[in-house]
Design an enzyme around this catalytic site. Sequence first.
Site, PDB file in Angstrom:
ATOM      1  N   ASP A 116       0.784  -1.231   0.000  1.00 50.96           N
ATOM      2  CA  ASP A 116       0.000   0.000   0.000  1.00 50.96           C
ATOM      3  C   ASP A 116       0.818   1.285   0.000  1.00 50.96           C
ATOM      4  OD1 ASP A 116       0.944  -0.440   2.545  1.00 50.96           O
ATOM      5  OD2 ASP A 116      -0.862   0.247   3.552  1.00 50.96           O
ATOM      6  N   GLU A 117       2.127   1.218  -0.182  1.00 52.83           N
ATOM      7  CA  GLU A 117       2.893   2.458  -0.228  1.00 52.83           C
ATOM      8  C   GLU A 117       4.140   2.288  -1.095  1.00 52.83           C
ATOM      9  OE1 GLU A 117       4.893   3.803   3.363  1.00 52.83           O
ATOM     10  OE2 GLU A 117       4.654   1.812   4.262  1.00 52.83           O
TER      11      GLU A 117
END
Length: 357
Positions: free
Chosen positions: A105-106
Amino acid sequence: MYRKIIHIDMDAFYASVEQRDFPQYRGKPLIVGGMPEGRGGVVATASYEARKFGVRSAMPSKTAQRLCPEAIFVFPRFDAYKAVSRHIREIFHYYTDLIEPLSLDEAYLDVTNDKQGIGSAIEIAKQIRAAIKDELQLTASAGVSINKFVAKIASDQNKPDGLTFIGPSKIESFMEELPVAKFYGVGKVTAAKMQGMGLHTGADLKKLSEEEMVRHFGKAGRFYYHIIRGVDNRPVQPHRETKSISVEDTYQQDLTTRAEMLPELETLSSRLAERLQRSGLKGRTITVKFKFHDFTIITRSLSMPELIHTEADLKMAAITILNNAPVDSKKVRLLGIGISNFELPVHKKEDSQLSLF
């Protein structure tokens, strides 16, 4: 010439995907992770509705349930999250190929020379966030600056669905005002040590010489010395190889017996197994980290004859290490467990990043 770095961080990623896909969860406190009735269950992600009650990632599920009795618990669907991550990565690649994924997610993006010739990192961040919202019905927060460290801190300033730019002229003043606990890479124990020394903000840290920083905080002290001045020359690494995966916990009360350490290591093994499942990796070497009351650290490792990744195998290795570790009459304030010496399955070697992002 300054680099143009963007850090993109999806907002409550797993929970947001669940709320997007299942309307009955929208607007409700949702927790993705182990069920509270299961031993060793931990929170993977909590929706913002649950976070209002103090629920946080890596928190024991039973604690989360106590804080938020109305919470809905669901098991993670990693295949769904990986599919979304691949779509997000396609959006990134429209602007740059210099992408360093940190997790599902990043990621960091270097858009110094962007593929579309836009020239503005702020505008690119706006377009990426808009594309994620339009194409995936999810929100992302972004930090924009001239280096990775500041960009990552910036992305956390206006969550959720925020965009923060910290330009070269503002970096030092921003870092001086930042509480030490907000520094990326400063854990709870180190933050407590700093505060105990009267170091509460970046400005306080800046008063120490590089030699003093190293004396108090080891090798990390040299890193802190430079980043408080806004200096971080690490490049975005698009093909970064994962060499190890680990989890750890610091305890409010010191653990003094193996009987107290055993269930904590089992809980950590469960969390590590979840991370391995997400990454698709298997490893041979298990390492357990012990940090004692006086801040000294020891590690003990065990290499297995076969690749392992299951919770049962990790627990067995951790117990073996614990039984042979010199921890008698010791006060343990932190335990950690990690796995390394990876080998990817043959069919994934050509596209290993897909298992990581």
